[in-house]
Structure formats: C-alpha cells, structure tokens
Scaffold this active site. Structure first.
Site, short mmCIF file in Angstrom:
data_model
loop_
_atom_site.label_atom_id
_atom_site.label_comp_id
_atom_site.label_asym_id
_atom_site.label_seq_id
_atom_site.Cartn_x
_atom_site.Cartn_y
_atom_site.Cartn_z
N GLU A 57 -55.94 -52.80 2.68
CA GLU A 57 -57.00 -52.06 1.96
C GLU A 57 -56.29 -51.06 1.06
OE1 GLU A 57 -60.64 -51.67 1.72
OE2 GLU A 57 -59.77 -50.29 0.25
N PRO A 92 -60.67 -51.16 -8.87
CA PRO A 92 -59.55 -51.70 -8.10
C PRO A 92 -59.75 -53.15 -7.68
CG PRO A 92 -60.75 -49.99 -6.86
CD PRO A 92 -61.28 -49.98 -8.25
N THR A 106 -64.86 -55.64 -3.68
CA THR A 106 -65.96 -55.16 -4.51
C THR A 106 -66.11 -56.10 -5.70
OG1 THR A 106 -64.38 -53.82 -5.74
CG2 THR A 106 -65.50 -52.75 -3.89
N ASP A 107 -66.98 -55.74 -6.62
CA ASP A 107 -67.10 -56.51 -7.86
C ASP A 107 -65.80 -56.40 -8.67
OD1 ASP A 107 -69.73 -57.14 -7.20
OD2 ASP A 107 -70.53 -55.41 -8.27
N HIS A 159 -71.08 -59.92 7.23
CA HIS A 159 -69.88 -60.09 8.06
C HIS A 159 -69.90 -61.38 8.87
CE1 HIS A 159 -69.52 -55.64 7.18
NE2 HIS A 159 -68.48 -56.21 6.61
N ASP A 215 -62.31 -59.71 0.74
CA ASP A 215 -63.58 -59.01 0.96
C ASP A 215 -63.61 -57.85 -0.04
OD1 ASP A 215 -65.73 -57.58 1.89
OD2 ASP A 215 -65.03 -57.44 3.96
#
Lengths: 284, 284
Positions: A106, A162, A157-158, A62, A155
C-alpha cells in the site's frame, strides 16, 4: 443542523448521505482521507472525496475481489495485494488456511493507520502472521519479480492520482511475469454505466487482454459506487474462471460468505450485452 | 442557474440529477407526474417524485421484465400487463410474433398520455393491433378471470398509493386463477438493499410463494433506482425459469437486446447469499 456528504459521481449526478459525525480528516502525502459516520451506511471512508468503503456494503466488494479467484484455484498459496489499505481484501484472504503468504503493498501508510483506528471491521486481520505489509509503490514493487505469486489482486482507486500507474501496460506486464504458471490477476476494472468510468473500464481491459491468454470481467452490485454496477477483471495464464471452476471443492471448505456463492460465481461472468460489446469492441 | 432533481431514496440517502428542462408536470386523479430532461439520463419520468423510467437505462428494466418469461416459455400467446403506463413493457412484448394478444391495464390514463407525448422511445408500440388498452384498476380487472393468460406482468410502482393493492395475497391469487396451465407471473419485487424496499421485497415474496408452486426472484442492475440492485419475481404453475429454459430456442428467434442474453438469464437467478437468506427466511 443536518450534515450531508455529497459525492459528484459525474458532473451531473450526485449521491448524498446523511452524516452523524465527521470522525476524521487527514491529508496524507498522497491524498485526502476522510472518515464519516453515516446514518445509512455506517462508517464511510472517502479518498479525495470519493467513497472507497462503507461498513454496510464492503462485504460485497471484498467477497468478490477475493473468492472468485480462490474458488477458481484453491491451490493458491502466495498472494500479492496492491492497494487495499482498508484491509478488507486481506481479511477475506486470511480465511483460507491454505494461503501461506500475503504480501500487501500500500503506497499510503496513512490509509492503513486510519483504517486500523476507524474501520476495525475491515482492518482486523492485518496482523495475521502470514501478512507482510509494505508501504511502497506497488508499481515498483512488482518490477523484476518472476514466478513468485499465485494470485495478484490490484485493489486500487480509480486511475487518477496514485492509482494511475496501476492501469498501465507496463504494470500489467510486470504482474504477468511475477505470477506463477497458474497465476491469476484480479483488478479493479471500473464500471460500464457512466462514460468516464466506462472509458477506463475499456482501457484496462484492452491492455490486460493483450498480455494474458485469458482475460474476462465479472460484475457485482455495489450500491455506494457510481451506478452500482462495477467490474473486476479476471486474467490468468491458464485457468478459466468458469470452465476450470469446481464449485464442490470451494463449498467443501465451509467458508461462510454474505455475498459470494458458487452459483453467483458463474452468474457474475454473464455480463449484459451492452457491457460485453463495450469490452469486445474496445480499441486502443 | 442550475436546476437539480433530487430523490430521497431513504430518509438519509439522496440521488440528484442535473436538469436541463422541466418538460411537464401534471397532477392526475391518482398521482403527480413529472417529466424532466436531464444531462445524464435523458428524459426522466417521475411519479410522486420517484424515478420511474429514464431514457438512459429503461432498456435494462424492460428487457428483464419481459424476456426472462418469454424465453422460459416461447409458446406464450396471451399476455396481461398491469401498470406499465410508459409502454416499455409492451414495446418489448410486441417483438414476439408469436404473441397474439396483449391486454394492458393501466389505472392512470394520464401516465399513458404523458408517455406518448414525452417518452416516444417507450410508448412507441402502444398502437400495435394486438394491444388492448384498459384504463381500469388492475386489481378489479383480474377478479373472476380464469385460464385466460399465459403470462401476467405486474409492472407496478412501489406498494404505496395506487400500487398498494398489487402487493396483496388476494391479487396474487386472482392472478394464479387467471393464468393458464403453464402460466407465469412476473412482478416488480423491490430491492434487498435499503430496509424499506427489503421489507416489501420479502412481503411480496412470501405471499407469492404460498400460492405458486414455483416462486423465485431474479436480479438486474438499474442504476437509477435506489441501491441499483432490484428484483423481479418469477412465479409459475409448472415451468422453472432455469431448469425448463432452452437458450437455443430463444437465440434462434434473433431478437436483439441491449441487456438480456441467455447466459445472463441464468445468472440473474444466482442471488447473493444475503438476498437468498432474506427471501428464504422471510416470515409473515
């Protein structure tokens, strides 16, 4: 009885952590979310079985996803964060009084709900009055937006599940349009070490460098991700993260950090030769 | 059947690699030595069950243990290497035509024998005419030596077993005496991430900084060591590795490296705040 969590970092490499308690497990409409209490890493959040955040080293991730851009352009006022459901990125951004608005998009509301319950150390600032939470698809969210954000942080995920659409040329092009004149795009840019990650690292980089005049990558040590050597992409319309960087200015803000500092800012862009070559020689 | 090698990196963290073949296993008078052929890392050498060298990433370790000192002082002519039985450190040193003599002191002849047989990629230059191999205790070897070496590299295991005496004030003091006026000491300085490694990192640093006027640490990404974030110590009588460093000079040598470069040289000394604080606040 001993309980161990194991991540298959590749088909032939495993990382295992001893677990005190399996605190939570939940299938959202998008992915499987688990929270473990581990001996070494404290709370550990996995998505689809892969480590996303740990209490022990989330500060590294972060710090590096936020402060490099903020230090390059301390005039950033409007920020869009895509993904980042654990809240750690927003937590760091809220430390800048100069930021006026943080839109966080998100796709999976369950990640935020679980983080608020089990990871208060990252989710602590999601109720800051400047934060607007959107539980939507970030890809659709940026479509059609123009000149609205000084900083976009992806930010993610791989690029499986999604997160996949967040690694496309169309998405990066929409980010470019959504950014202001001095706009900066920071993206989770994978890792050079294991071949599957390295392939995605190169793919993201070649797409971004075709769209943005300035497209670099910077590295950080994150022991709980495969290989421990991960990159963020830094792309911008105008500002160079090293040439246009004013360390005194950032240091004058008095923001205390556990990982980031202004010397490390410059050092993070000094990639090993094998990584530089992978990025420079990457082809479609 | 699947064969897996597992290292217990801490009591509660494990690293596992899938093994094609267990090539060799031997108990020397000092330690247990094994060579594995792994899927991901190629050949992998362990000592007492811990990863020492892998074919995939040894270039990172060996670039960083040699080139930082050589680039800080290209006038280095006489080098003492302690440990380093796999030969990788000597391999990198022999690339400098300016080096006249390399004394390598490895306590365990079996490590060299095994490396010559199974790890030719690191052991390839041990027969260079400038190399003198001593199968002796490095601690005794430096005793009483004065003004003999421009560079001493302590390429040791962790401070348990035969490596323990290489982490003492007496040993570092003898190294200081054995060094010439512009002498540099490079030592394997452990890692900040897991508590047991961090303790040894601090202990080595406080001892060295009491003896040498310049005592710093620099970092490198080494995925097969615990945490992947490891340090070398850089100590010297006169030369500062950043202030007295001339990148043009090193670049003019035309030495091709896969990890090291002159920007990374400087960046490697830019430690994260938590590591800087550990080192600065370390007490006996």
């Amino acid at each position: 009885m001993e309980l161990w969590y194991t991540e298959e970092q590749t088909d032939s490499v495993r990382f295992s952590a001893k677990v005190k308690r399996h605190l939570h497990s939940e299938q959202s409409p998008f992915q499987k979310i688990d929270v473990l209490e581990t001996e070494e890493f404290g709370k550990l959040l996995t998505i689809d079985g892969l480590v996303m955040v740990t209490e022990k080293d989330e500060f590294i991730y972060h710090d590096m996803i936020t402060h490099v851009a903020m230090a390059t352009n301390p005039a950033i006022k409007r920020v869009l964060v895509i993904g980042a459901g654990d809240g750690g990125t927003v937590r760091e951004l809220t430390r800048y009084n100069t930021i006026e608005k943080i839109d966080m998009v998100e796709i999976d509301e369950v990640v935020v709900k679980v983080s608020k319950e089990f990871l208060p150390f990252t989710a602590s600032k999601l109720d800051d009055p400047r934060v607007n939470l959107f539980f939507e698809d970030g890809i659709k969210f940026v479509e059609g937006k123009e000149n609205q954000y000084d900083l976009i942080i992806v930010d993610s995920t791989d690029p499986i599940g999604p997160g996949e659409g967040l690694f496309t040329t169309e998405f990066y092009t929409n980010c470019y349009k959504a950014l202001t004149e001095n706009g900066i795009l920071i993206n989770q840019n994978e890792s050079p070490y294991y071949p599957a990650n390295a392939r995605e690292m190169k793919r993201a980089h070649i797409k971004i460098r075709e769209i943005f005049p300035i497209a670099k990558a910077y590295q950080y040590f994150i022991p709980t991700y495969p290989g421990g050597h991960w990159l963020f992409g830094f792309a911008s319309k105008n500002l160079d993260p090293v040439r246009d960087f004013n360390p005194e200015k950032w240091n004058s803000l008095g923001i205390k950090t556990k990982y980031y500092n202004t010397e490390l800012h410059v050092g993070a862009f000094a990639l090993p030769n094998y990584v530089k070559e992978m990025l420079e020689n990457a082809e479609k």
